[in-house]
Design a protein around this motif. Sequence first.
Motif, PDB file in Angstrom:
ATOM      1  N   ILE A   8       0.865  -1.182   0.000  1.00 19.42           N
ATOM      2  CA  ILE A   8       0.000   0.000   0.000  1.00 19.42           C
ATOM      3  C   ILE A   8       0.896   1.225   0.000  1.00 19.42           C
ATOM      4  CG2 ILE A   8      -1.718   1.320   1.302  1.00 19.42           C
ATOM      5  CD1 ILE A   8      -2.647  -1.403   2.473  1.00 19.42           C
ATOM      6  N   ALA A  11       0.076   7.699   2.108  1.00 15.09           N
ATOM      7  CA  ALA A  11      -0.775   8.854   1.806  1.00 15.09           C
ATOM      8  C   ALA A  11       0.089  10.060   1.438  1.00 15.09           C
ATOM      9  CB  ALA A  11      -1.653   9.172   3.018  1.00 15.09           C
ATOM     10  N   ARG A  34      -8.025  10.984   3.843  1.00 21.62           N
ATOM     11  CA  ARG A  34      -8.251   9.897   2.882  1.00 21.62           C
ATOM     12  C   ARG A  34      -7.857   8.538   3.470  1.00 21.62           C
ATOM     13  NH1 ARG A  34      -6.164  13.706  -1.422  1.00 21.62           N
ATOM     14  NH2 ARG A  34      -8.073  14.469  -2.385  1.00 21.62           N
ATOM     15  N   ALA A  35      -6.740   8.512   4.211  1.00 24.32           N
ATOM     16  CA  ALA A  35      -6.301   7.248   4.814  1.00 24.32           C
ATOM     17  C   ALA A  35      -7.315   6.774   5.858  1.00 24.32           C
ATOM     18  CB  ALA A  35      -4.922   7.410   5.436  1.00 24.32           C
ATOM     19  N   THR A  59       0.592   6.847   7.773  1.00 23.89           N
ATOM     20  CA  THR A  59      -0.434   6.203   6.951  1.00 23.89           C
ATOM     21  C   THR A  59      -0.937   4.933   7.616  1.00 23.89           C
ATOM     22  OG1 THR A  59       0.528   7.112   4.924  1.00 23.89           O
ATOM     23  CG2 THR A  59      -0.925   5.198   4.686  1.00 23.89           C
ATOM     24  N   LEU A  63      -4.720   4.224   8.850  1.00 21.37           N
ATOM     25  CA  LEU A  63      -5.444   3.061   8.329  1.00 21.37           C
ATOM     26  C   LEU A  63      -5.819   2.077   9.440  1.00 21.37           C
ATOM     27  CD1 LEU A  63      -3.335   2.312   5.110  1.00 21.37           C
ATOM     28  CD2 LEU A  63      -5.697   3.160   5.191  1.00 21.37           C
ATOM     29  N   VAL A 138       2.769  -1.071   4.267  1.00 18.57           N
ATOM     30  CA  VAL A 138       2.631   0.325   3.860  1.00 18.57           C
ATOM     31  C   VAL A 138       4.036   0.834   3.554  1.00 18.57           C
ATOM     32  CG1 VAL A 138       1.909   2.637   4.537  1.00 18.57           C
ATOM     33  CG2 VAL A 138       0.575   0.640   5.275  1.00 18.57           C
ATOM     34  N   LEU A 167      -2.109   5.932  -1.551  1.00 17.61           N
ATOM     35  CA  LEU A 167      -3.189   5.072  -1.076  1.00 17.61           C
ATOM     36  C   LEU A 167      -3.747   4.141  -2.152  1.00 17.61           C
ATOM     37  CD1 LEU A 167      -5.040   7.542   1.308  1.00 17.61           C
ATOM     38  CD2 LEU A 167      -3.564   5.620   1.928  1.00 17.61           C
TER      39      LEU A 167
END
Length: 193
Positions: A8, A11, A34-35, A59, A63, A138, A167
Amino acid sequence: MTSRVILISAASSEALRQARFDDGCPVDAAGLKRARAAAGAVPGAERRWVSPGVRCRDTADALALTAEEVPELAGLDVGRWRGATLDEVSAKEPDAVVRWLTDPESAPHDGESVRDFCDRIARWLETAARLTGRSVAVVEPEVVRAAVVRALGAPEPAFWRIDVPPLTATEFSGRSGRWNVRAGRPLGGPDAG
């Protein structure tokens, strides 16, 4: 034995928006939002890893992903260019930038060459291939690019031609030496990136 590794991409950050070589800049407010919105879209996994970079850790936290830090997943070491924009470096060292972008063995910044970086990520991917089940990590976008280059046996100059938006998930499935790649799936739907 089949293994699945999902990378992943971290971000967005101010450094990313400015085309600045990462200098430990955290995820920006839009990236965090967004994350957090994509947290439910992270697939379950037997193992969860994170690159040691600030942006990757931010990030993973956003998440809601409890992950083990893996030094081998660090982004490309750009040495003394760290913190500068590509435009700034190009203005001061135009020949060095051209060498860096065209010769995978070149490391004019006194950091890591693209070839060495791709080799490091390939070694990590081969280790991950020995594990059954699914792993999620990530990472910085360049880690995804290096993994794609090595998994597909692409020439190293292809490294610069792979776009990895923030992302997005890139999945490697198969086994050591024979990977299938599913690239660039946005987390949380088409407007998540």
